[in-house]
Structures are given as structure tokens and as C-alpha cells.
Motif scaffolding. Structure first.
Motif, short mmCIF file in Angstrom:
data_model
loop_
_atom_site.label_atom_id
_atom_site.label_comp_id
_atom_site.label_asym_id
_atom_site.label_seq_id
_atom_site.Cartn_x
_atom_site.Cartn_y
_atom_site.Cartn_z
N GLY A 54 -28.16 78.96 -20.30
CA GLY A 54 -28.84 78.01 -19.42
C GLY A 54 -29.19 76.70 -20.10
N THR A 55 -28.59 76.43 -21.24
CA THR A 55 -28.82 75.16 -21.92
C THR A 55 -28.27 74.03 -21.07
OG1 THR A 55 -28.58 76.29 -24.05
CG2 THR A 55 -28.42 73.89 -24.06
N THR A 56 -29.02 72.94 -21.00
CA THR A 56 -28.64 71.83 -20.12
C THR A 56 -28.49 70.52 -20.89
OG1 THR A 56 -30.97 71.35 -19.63
CG2 THR A 56 -29.83 72.87 -18.15
N ASP A 57 -27.80 69.60 -20.26
CA ASP A 57 -27.63 68.26 -20.80
C ASP A 57 -27.51 67.32 -19.62
OD1 ASP A 57 -25.29 66.60 -23.09
OD2 ASP A 57 -27.39 66.22 -22.61
N TYR A 58 -28.00 66.09 -19.79
CA TYR A 58 -28.01 65.13 -18.70
C TYR A 58 -27.56 63.76 -19.18
CZ TYR A 58 -30.99 68.54 -16.33
OH TYR A 58 -31.49 69.68 -15.76
N ALA A 59 -27.00 63.00 -18.26
CA ALA A 59 -26.78 61.58 -18.52
C ALA A 59 -28.12 60.88 -18.52
CB ALA A 59 -25.86 61.00 -17.45
N ASP A 60 -28.25 59.85 -19.32
CA ASP A 60 -29.52 59.13 -19.39
C ASP A 60 -29.93 58.57 -18.04
OD1 ASP A 60 -28.86 57.72 -22.70
OD2 ASP A 60 -29.69 59.65 -22.09
N SER A 61 -28.97 58.21 -17.23
CA SER A 61 -29.27 57.58 -15.95
C SER A 61 -29.93 58.52 -14.95
CB SER A 61 -27.99 57.01 -15.33
OG SER A 61 -27.03 58.04 -15.14
N VAL A 62 -29.82 59.83 -15.18
CA VAL A 62 -30.39 60.79 -14.23
C VAL A 62 -31.47 61.67 -14.85
CG1 VAL A 62 -28.19 60.85 -13.00
CG2 VAL A 62 -28.74 62.67 -14.63
N ARG A 63 -31.62 61.58 -16.15
CA ARG A 63 -32.60 62.43 -16.84
C ARG A 63 -34.00 62.19 -16.28
NH1 ARG A 63 -31.46 64.63 -21.65
NH2 ARG A 63 -29.86 63.02 -22.01
N GLY A 64 -34.68 63.27 -15.96
CA GLY A 64 -36.02 63.17 -15.38
C GLY A 64 -36.01 63.13 -13.86
N ARG A 65 -34.87 62.87 -13.26
CA ARG A 65 -34.77 62.84 -11.80
C ARG A 65 -33.92 63.99 -11.26
NH1 ARG A 65 -32.14 58.81 -9.33
NH2 ARG A 65 -30.77 58.35 -11.09
N PHE A 66 -32.89 64.36 -12.00
CA PHE A 66 -31.98 65.43 -11.58
C PHE A 66 -32.24 66.68 -12.42
CE2 PHE A 66 -28.20 62.63 -9.93
CZ PHE A 66 -29.11 61.92 -9.14
N THR A 67 -32.04 67.83 -11.80
CA THR A 67 -32.17 69.09 -12.52
C THR A 67 -30.99 69.98 -12.18
OG1 THR A 67 -34.59 68.98 -12.43
CG2 THR A 67 -33.60 71.12 -12.92
N ILE A 68 -30.30 70.44 -13.21
CA ILE A 68 -29.19 71.37 -13.02
C ILE A 68 -29.69 72.78 -13.32
CG2 ILE A 68 -28.32 71.11 -15.38
CD1 ILE A 68 -25.47 71.37 -14.22
N SER A 69 -29.23 73.73 -12.51
CA SER A 69 -29.63 75.12 -12.72
C SER A 69 -28.48 76.02 -12.30
CB SER A 69 -30.89 75.45 -11.91
OG SER A 69 -30.66 75.29 -10.53
N ARG A 70 -28.60 77.29 -12.66
CA ARG A 70 -27.54 78.22 -12.26
C ARG A 70 -28.12 79.55 -11.85
NH1 ARG A 70 -30.02 80.36 -16.51
NH2 ARG A 70 -28.77 81.52 -18.02
N ASP A 71 -27.38 80.22 -10.96
CA ASP A 71 -27.71 81.58 -10.53
C ASP A 71 -26.51 82.44 -10.91
OD1 ASP A 71 -28.03 84.00 -9.16
OD2 ASP A 71 -29.13 83.02 -7.52
N ASN A 72 -26.64 83.16 -12.02
CA ASN A 72 -25.50 83.93 -12.52
C ASN A 72 -25.07 85.02 -11.55
OD1 ASN A 72 -26.74 82.55 -14.84
ND2 ASN A 72 -25.24 83.66 -16.05
N ALA A 73 -26.01 85.61 -10.84
CA ALA A 73 -25.68 86.68 -9.90
C ALA A 73 -24.81 86.16 -8.76
CB ALA A 73 -26.95 87.31 -9.35
N LYS A 74 -24.99 84.89 -8.41
CA LYS A 74 -24.24 84.30 -7.31
C LYS A 74 -23.09 83.43 -7.81
CE LYS A 74 -28.16 84.15 -4.09
NZ LYS A 74 -29.01 83.28 -3.24
N ASN A 75 -22.93 83.33 -9.13
CA ASN A 75 -21.90 82.44 -9.70
C ASN A 75 -22.00 81.04 -9.10
OD1 ASN A 75 -20.74 84.23 -11.50
ND2 ASN A 75 -19.23 84.97 -10.02
N THR A 76 -23.21 80.54 -8.99
CA THR A 76 -23.45 79.26 -8.35
C THR A 76 -24.29 78.37 -9.24
OG1 THR A 76 -23.32 80.26 -6.14
CG2 THR A 76 -24.41 78.12 -6.31
#
Length: 121
Positions: A54-76
Motif C-alpha cells: 500500500g505504499t503510495t506516491d504522488y505528483a507534486d501537483s496533486v499531493r494533499g488533494r488526491f488520495t490513492i487507495s486499493r482494495d485487494n479483495a476486489k482487485n480495485t
């Protein structure tokens, strides 16, 4: 692996949207990423996440506004986009990679079809 992106739409500046990317088939990817392409521009990295840690990385232009996440059970994988700006307007693509959180388009092996995000001022 097949990727299906959804969740785009039209929103006013300051609003929010959540994009989803469902993966199916032989999901041997290590990382998932979101890219965007505005008219006349290249694909730009937006955010990435690893399936296992679940390690994440963001572009500077979206950091603090966008959040990426994953649901492994749903492969989503999800991209929660808050405080949207007109400059966020683009077609958003999800992609899968067998590398650790790459930021280059060429490091991603599979791509979804893209979903349009339009932010009005």
C-alpha cells in the motif's frame, strides 16, 4: 491484466470525484498508477500504489488533494480527488506495472480505457 476505469464526470472547482479501476485477468502487477492526459499534452503521472504494502506516491501537483487507495479483495484501485481545479481537467487512465511505483509511462504494461474528468471554474 484487463483494467476498467470509471467514475469520471463534470464537477465544479473545489468539488470532489472518486475514480475506480477494476483489474481482472492475470493480475501479476506489483504497482498500480493513475495518469492523466490533458488536450495537447503528454500523459502525466498522478499517483501510484503498490498492491502488497500500500505504499503510495504522488505528483507534486496533486499531493494533499488526491488520495490513492486499493482494495485487494476486489482487485480495485481508487483515486479520491478533492479540491479539484480546472487544471485537473484531463482524461484519467489507470495502469499496471511490474515495477516498484514507476512514474514513467513506458514502465507500465497494461492500461485502462480512460475516463474523462472535467472541472469547471
Amino acid at each position: 491484466v484487463q483494467l476498467q476505469a470509471s467514475g469520471g464526470g463534470l464537477v465544479q472547482a473545489g468539488g470532489s470525484l472518486r475514480l475506480s479501476c477494476a483489474a481482472s485477468g492475470r493480475t501479476n502487477s506489483f504497482s498500480m498508477g493513475w495518469f492523466r492526459q490533458a488536450p495537447g499534452k503528454e500523459h502525466d503521472f498522478v499517483a501510484g500504489i503498490t498492491w502488497i504494502t500500500g505504499t503510495t506516491d504522488y505528483a507534486d501537483s496533486v499531493r494533499g488533494r488526491f488520495t490513492i487507495s486499493r482494495d485487494n479483495a476486489k482487485n480495485t484501485v481508487y483515486l479520491q480527488m478533492n479540491s479539484l481545479k480546472p487544471e485537473d481537467t484531463a482524461v484519467y487512465y489507470c495502469a499496471a506495472a511490474r515495477a516498484w511505483l514507476p512514474k514513467r509511462r513506458l514502465d507500465y504494461d497494461s492500461w485502462g480505457q480512460g475516463t474523462q474528468v472535467t472541472v469547471s471554474s
